[in-house]
Write an enzyme that holds these catalytic residues in place. Sequence first.
Site, PDB file in Angstrom:
ATOM      1  N   ASP A 121      55.003  55.552  -2.363  1.00 59.48           N
ATOM      2  CA  ASP A 121      55.444  54.185  -2.090  1.00 59.48           C
ATOM      3  C   ASP A 121      54.608  53.546  -0.987  1.00 59.48           C
ATOM      4  OD1 ASP A 121      56.457  55.883  -0.127  1.00 59.48           O
ATOM      5  OD2 ASP A 121      58.548  55.259  -0.356  1.00 59.48           O
ATOM      6  N   ASP A 124      51.479  55.463   5.486  1.00 60.00           N
ATOM      7  CA  ASP A 124      51.801  55.074   6.862  1.00 60.00           C
ATOM      8  C   ASP A 124      50.876  55.858   7.803  1.00 60.00           C
ATOM      9  OD1 ASP A 124      53.317  53.877   8.895  1.00 60.00           O
ATOM     10  OD2 ASP A 124      54.823  55.438   8.895  1.00 60.00           O
ATOM     11  N   PHE A 173      58.955  48.217   9.702  1.00 59.04           N
ATOM     12  CA  PHE A 173      59.685  49.154   8.851  1.00 59.04           C
ATOM     13  C   PHE A 173      60.336  48.381   7.707  1.00 59.04           C
ATOM     14  CE2 PHE A 173      62.992  51.971   7.413  1.00 59.04           C
ATOM     15  CZ  PHE A 173      62.293  53.166   7.348  1.00 59.04           C
ATOM     16  N   VAL A 174      59.943  48.733   6.488  1.00 54.38           N
ATOM     17  CA  VAL A 174      60.390  47.963   5.323  1.00 54.38           C
ATOM     18  C   VAL A 174      61.294  48.798   4.417  1.00 54.38           C
ATOM     19  CG1 VAL A 174      58.412  46.409   5.327  1.00 54.38           C
ATOM     20  CG2 VAL A 174      58.263  48.559   4.059  1.00 54.38           C
ATOM     21  N   ASP A 180      63.503  53.379   1.671  1.00 50.05           N
ATOM     22  CA  ASP A 180      64.855  53.450   2.233  1.00 50.05           C
ATOM     23  C   ASP A 180      64.876  53.408   3.752  1.00 50.05           C
ATOM     24  OD1 ASP A 180      63.678  56.141   2.497  1.00 50.05           O
ATOM     25  OD2 ASP A 180      65.656  56.710   3.219  1.00 50.05           O
ATOM     26  N   ARG A 186      67.230  51.494  -1.255  1.00 42.28           N
ATOM     27  CA  ARG A 186      66.175  51.759  -2.244  1.00 42.28           C
ATOM     28  C   ARG A 186      66.332  50.844  -3.466  1.00 42.28           C
ATOM     29  NH1 ARG A 186      63.556  56.605  -0.859  1.00 42.28           N
ATOM     30  NH2 ARG A 186      64.851  58.239   0.031  1.00 42.28           N
TER      31      ARG A 186
HETATM   32  P1  IMP Z   1      53.337  58.997   6.390  1.00 39.36           P
HETATM   33  O1  IMP Z   1      53.361  60.488   6.192  1.00 39.36           O
HETATM   34  O2  IMP Z   1      53.524  58.624   7.840  1.00 39.36           O
HETATM   35  O3  IMP Z   1      52.138  58.328   5.776  1.00 39.36           O
HETATM   36  O4  IMP Z   1      54.633  58.428   5.727  1.00 39.36           O
HETATM   37  C1  IMP Z   1      54.764  58.294   4.380  1.00 39.36           C
HETATM   38  C2  IMP Z   1      56.231  58.309   4.031  1.00 39.36           C
HETATM   39  O5  IMP Z   1      57.028  57.773   5.074  1.00 39.36           O
HETATM   40  C3  IMP Z   1      56.464  57.443   2.819  1.00 39.36           C
HETATM   41  O6  IMP Z   1      56.445  58.242   1.654  1.00 39.36           O
HETATM   42  C4  IMP Z   1      57.822  56.866   3.086  1.00 39.36           C
HETATM   43  O7  IMP Z   1      58.809  57.706   2.533  1.00 39.36           O
HETATM   44  C5  IMP Z   1      58.001  56.890   4.575  1.00 39.36           C
HETATM   45  N1  IMP Z   1      57.786  55.548   5.195  1.00 39.36           N
HETATM   46  C6  IMP Z   1      56.737  55.141   5.925  1.00 39.36           C
HETATM   47  N2  IMP Z   1      56.867  53.861   6.322  1.00 39.36           N
HETATM   48  C7  IMP Z   1      58.054  53.454   5.817  1.00 39.36           C
HETATM   49  C8  IMP Z   1      58.757  52.193   5.866  1.00 39.36           C
HETATM   50  O8  IMP Z   1      58.338  51.184   6.445  1.00 39.36           O
HETATM   51  N3  IMP Z   1      59.949  52.178   5.210  1.00 39.36           N
HETATM   52  C9  IMP Z   1      60.463  53.244   4.544  1.00 39.36           C
HETATM   53  N4  IMP Z   1      59.830  54.414   4.459  1.00 39.36           N
HETATM   54  C10 IMP Z   1      58.634  54.525   5.106  1.00 39.36           C
HETATM   55 MG    MG Z   2      58.288  58.605   0.628  1.00 36.75          MG
END
Ligand code: IMP
Ligand code: MG
Length: 207
Positions: A121, A124, A173-174, A180, A186
């Site tokens: 999705d 980040d 944060f979205v 979610d 969701r």
């Molecule tokens: P990363 O490992 O920091 O890249 O995070 C990826 C995961 O964090 C995604 O698969 C999402 O489940 C969650 N995530 C990151 N940013 C957001 C947000 O703004 N809203 C909701 N879930 C997020």
């Molecule tokens: Mg995720």
Amino acid sequence: MCDFRFLRSKNLSMPAAHRPAPFHPDLAEVLLTEVQIKKRIKTLAREIKSVYGNREFTIVSLINGAVMFTADLMREIDNPVRLDCIRVSSYGLKTKSIGAPQVIHSLTLDIARRDVLVIDDILDTGKTLKLVCALVRKLKPASLRTCVLLDKKARREVALEADFVGFEIPDKFVVGYGLDFAERYRNLSGIGVLKPEKQNAGDWASE
Ligand code: IMP
Ligand code: MG
């Protein structure tokens, strides 16, 4: 209000007067409406198709977050697609990732010598996608590409870019369209920013 300069590519910037009103009372602002998402998914599907042609490939979808995106994207692609899912530990009751993500449920399909497209999705910090790509690579696929609906470039902690990106978004944060907060929201059809007073995990923790 959302700064639409971040939606730089794909003609998605929107003048202030035309920004949509929140479609849910718990949202402070809307980043992407259902119509915008569906429209972008159609062009994203064409970009993906231009790489794979008519060949078979295997989608590895990161659940739960990528469920809606995967379902809509797949239906815009007429290739013989295989689907598998992988579950990685989530943020839980937080809005920032802490520590290293872990694989909770791994693949069931054999992906050796297959063309693999990992779908998430949102990209980040990049830790989740890095972990999943490392796992997939160990299984010796013929090729590995990544596709994310949203990209929060400002928060990247590992050197990783997705091959296909739906939208670049600001560091907020979205929720919605699969994303979610504490497993809620969701089901919203679009994507928006929660009101600050709704970002209190304690409200949900006792339920
Ligand atoms: P990363 O490992 O920091 O890249 O995070 C990826 C995961 O964090 C995604 O698969 C999402 O489940 C969650 N995530 C990151 N940013 C957001 C947000 O703004 N809203 C909701 N879930 C997020
Ligand atoms: Mg995720």
